[in-house]
Design an enzyme around this catalytic site. Structure first.
Site, PDB file in Angstrom:
ATOM      1  N   ARG A 184      79.783  48.673  84.091  1.00 29.44           N
ATOM      2  CA  ARG A 184      80.146  47.684  83.086  1.00 29.44           C
ATOM      3  C   ARG A 184      80.225  48.320  81.691  1.00 29.44           C
ATOM      4  O   ARG A 184      81.158  48.140  80.961  1.00 29.44           O
ATOM      5  CB  ARG A 184      79.098  46.564  83.099  1.00 29.44           C
ATOM      6  N   SER A 188      79.524  24.371  70.350  1.00 29.74           N
ATOM      7  CA  SER A 188      79.105  22.980  70.138  1.00 29.74           C
ATOM      8  C   SER A 188      78.236  22.830  68.889  1.00 29.74           C
ATOM      9  O   SER A 188      77.971  21.715  68.458  1.00 29.74           O
ATOM     10  CB  SER A 188      78.338  22.479  71.362  1.00 29.74           C
ATOM     11  N   ALA A 200      81.983  31.674  69.290  1.00 29.65           N
ATOM     12  CA  ALA A 200      81.773  32.601  70.412  1.00 29.65           C
ATOM     13  C   ALA A 200      83.126  33.128  70.849  1.00 29.65           C
ATOM     14  O   ALA A 200      84.156  32.449  70.678  1.00 29.65           O
ATOM     15  CB  ALA A 200      81.074  31.912  71.577  1.00 29.65           C
ATOM     16  N   THR A 230      78.463  38.396  73.126  1.00 25.69           N
ATOM     17  CA  THR A 230      77.508  39.134  73.961  1.00 25.69           C
ATOM     18  C   THR A 230      78.086  39.588  75.297  1.00 25.69           C
ATOM     19  O   THR A 230      77.386  40.201  76.110  1.00 25.69           O
ATOM     20  CB  THR A 230      76.249  38.259  74.204  1.00 25.69           C
ATOM     21  N   CYS A 264      87.694  49.604  79.863  1.00 29.13           N
ATOM     22  CA  CYS A 264      88.830  49.656  80.796  1.00 29.13           C
ATOM     23  C   CYS A 264      89.167  51.094  81.204  1.00 29.13           C
ATOM     24  O   CYS A 264      89.777  51.320  82.242  1.00 29.13           O
ATOM     25  CB  CYS A 264      90.060  49.018  80.149  1.00 29.13           C
TER      26      CYS A 264
END
Ligand code: FAD
Length: 479
Positions: free
Chosen positions: A138, A302, A308, A117, A47
């Protein structure tokens, strides 16, 4: 499992990954917590990259919250930078890991796995997109590359981007001309970069596909932002689609669009991100909205024992109770902590997101929470929008500034669905009151009754939030 310690394996070492790893170790110091990170850096604040490029932050190391050494020595984590996870085998509970420096491969067993990730910039297969000086923004490495490019152009001693390098300012910078920049995409990162590059004295053009900047935000807010861009000397070309890039000597020199060509020395491609969910997908972990990894309120995927968190995962909207993909650092930290705590055996929940975000564009504060008008239309929720102009300070107190507030309100119930604000002061934190109102599922009546504070230097006696609620109630025929 043999005699090895119980192990949490984390893939990704930035906001979500490091939050997860630290939380797991804090709760279960007896567990071994390993973090795999393919880049040389961990735990940095992406940021702040625009403020590093603008030179307000001189040393990129100030962006790093925890070094690999500190994470190991002070938090007891095992950090493996330049290690990339290349496959997950849920059947044997192993991850295949490549050491990028030695080009070796090994399998690491896990008891609990956290996938953090993140996301990757969208880079459409346009002609010339791989030309030199077409940058994305990024990672910290991206930030170092952009700053190095500008520094080199202006003749400064450039930061070479190695972890040891310290930024050195050189007097040779004085009097040099500057490169021209085209920013593709007028989202919040693109606009933060406008300010950053203008501060460096660069000539900046923004090319935006939509009819407004800042994505789905309402025109009542974005028109104020666009006015500021104009005042600050940024050229804005809206409803303009990029068709490709042309170069000379392998370096970009032209952005080709359906509205003509833009000459440039470099490009910042800032058209959004997509979740980095390819590892999960190959391991047959379920993906959902925008191909982000689907998680429940415990950040479970799942598959058993696999969690995650962060920009690779989805979240529940607390406004619509639908799954959304809103990649933000604030969410990544919170989801990461919950994933880490649950991986260590706790039962903690992440309730969901309102999509609260703030940004600074030159001297403007812009903020949003919940749904905009376009979001409500997309979700087919009958709504009305109400815009009000308030003031940041009492009329008699000097230097007050206008604040524009737009509420998006559910037609039938009068429930607040979202709020957006823009102004030169008193905006960024005021939005948090409305984020709280969304959590409380408040109606306009509820918001209008809030006991908000008043003192002339900070607000009007009826805070702008209350004034805007009363205006919305009037629209509903309730005042
Ligand atoms: P990431 O930061 O993407 O980290 C994921 C990490 O995983 C990466 O380091 C990657 O190298 C690693 N990785 C991926 N795959 C593998 C693999 N197979 N093996 C090993 N490692 C792997 N958010 C806000 O809330 N407020 C802001 O003001 C704000 N400003 C921003 C400004 C900029 C310029 C940018 C770029 C982002 C900004 N964000 C902001 C967004 C915020 O930075 C992200 O939401 C946050 O970084 C997400 O954290 P993460 O850990 O989920 O993912």
């Amino acid at each position: 499992m043999g005699s090895r310690k119980e192990r949490v394996l984390v893939i990704g070492g930035v906001a979500a990954g490091m939050s997860a790893a630290s939380a797991a170790k804090r709760i279960r110091p007896d567990m071994e917590v390993i973090v795999l990170e393919k880049s040389p850096f961990i735990s940095y604040g992406a940021c702040s990259i625009p403020y590093y490029v603008s030179d307000e932050i001189k040393d990129y190391r100030d962006l790093i919250a925890v070094s690999p050494e500190a994470a190991q020595n002070e938090r007891g984590l095992i950090i493996r930078t330049r290690h990339e996870a290349t496959a997950i085998h849920p059947d044997t509970k192993e991850v295949v890991v490549r050491c990028l420096d030695k080009n070796t491969e090994e399998r690491i067993a896990y008891d609990k796995l956290v996938i953090a990730t993140g996301a990757v910039p969208i880079k459409p297969p346009l002609p010339g997109i791989d030309l030199q000086n077409v940058f994305t923004l990024r990672t910290l490495e991206d930030g170092l590359a952009v700053k190095k490019y500008i520094d080199n152009w202006s003749g400064r001693e450039a930061c070479v981007g190695s972890p040891e390098c310290v930024y050195v300012k050189s007097p040779r910078a004085e009097g040099k001309d500057q490169p021209r920049a085209v920013i593709v995409g007028g989202g919040y990162i693109g606009l933060e970069m406008c300010e950053s590059l203008r501060k460096r004295g660069l000539d900046v053009t923004v090319v935006e596909k939509m009819d407004r900047v800042l994505g789905t935000m309402d025109n009542s807010i974005t028109s104020v932002v666009e006015e500021t861009l104009k005042t600050e000397g940024v050229r804005l070309s809206k409803e303009t689609t990029v068709l490709g890039f042309e170069g000379t000597g392998g370096k970009v020199s032209k952005v080709l669009t359906d509205k003509g060509d833009f000459l440039t020395d470099f490009v910042i491609l800032s058209i959004g991100v997509r979740p980095e969910s390819s590892l999960a997908e190959t391991a047959a972990i379920a993906l959902g909205v925008n191909k982000a990894i689907t998680v429940d309120e415990h950040m479970r995927t799942s598959l058993p024992d696999i969690f995650a968190a962060g920009d690779c995962a989805d979240a529940l909207s607390i406004v619509t109770a639908r799954k959304v993909y809103i990649p933000l650092g604030t969410t990544a930290n919170k989801q990461g902590r919950v994933a880490g705590e649950n991986a260590a055996g706790r039962e903690t929940r992440f309730e969901g997101v309102a999509g609260t975000a703030q940004t600074k564009i030159f001297d403007l504060e812009v903020a949003r929470t919940g749904l905009t008008s376009l979001d409500a239309e997309r979700d087919k929720i009958p709504y009305f929008a109400s815009t009000t102009q308030g003031r940041s300070r009492a009329k008699a107190y000097p230097a007050g500034k206008p604040i524009f507030i737009t509420y998006v309100v559910e037609k039938e119930t009068g429930r607040l669905l979202g709020a957006q604000m823009v102004g030169k002061e008193g905006v960024a934190h005021r939005i948090d009151t409305l984020a709280t109102a969304l959590y409380g599922r408040m109606t306009m009546d509820d918001v209008a009754r809030l006991d908000l504070g008043y003192a002339p230097p900070f607000a009007t006696v009826w805070d702008p939030i209350l004034v805007a609620a009363n205006v919305a109630l009037k629209k509903m025929g309730r005042r």
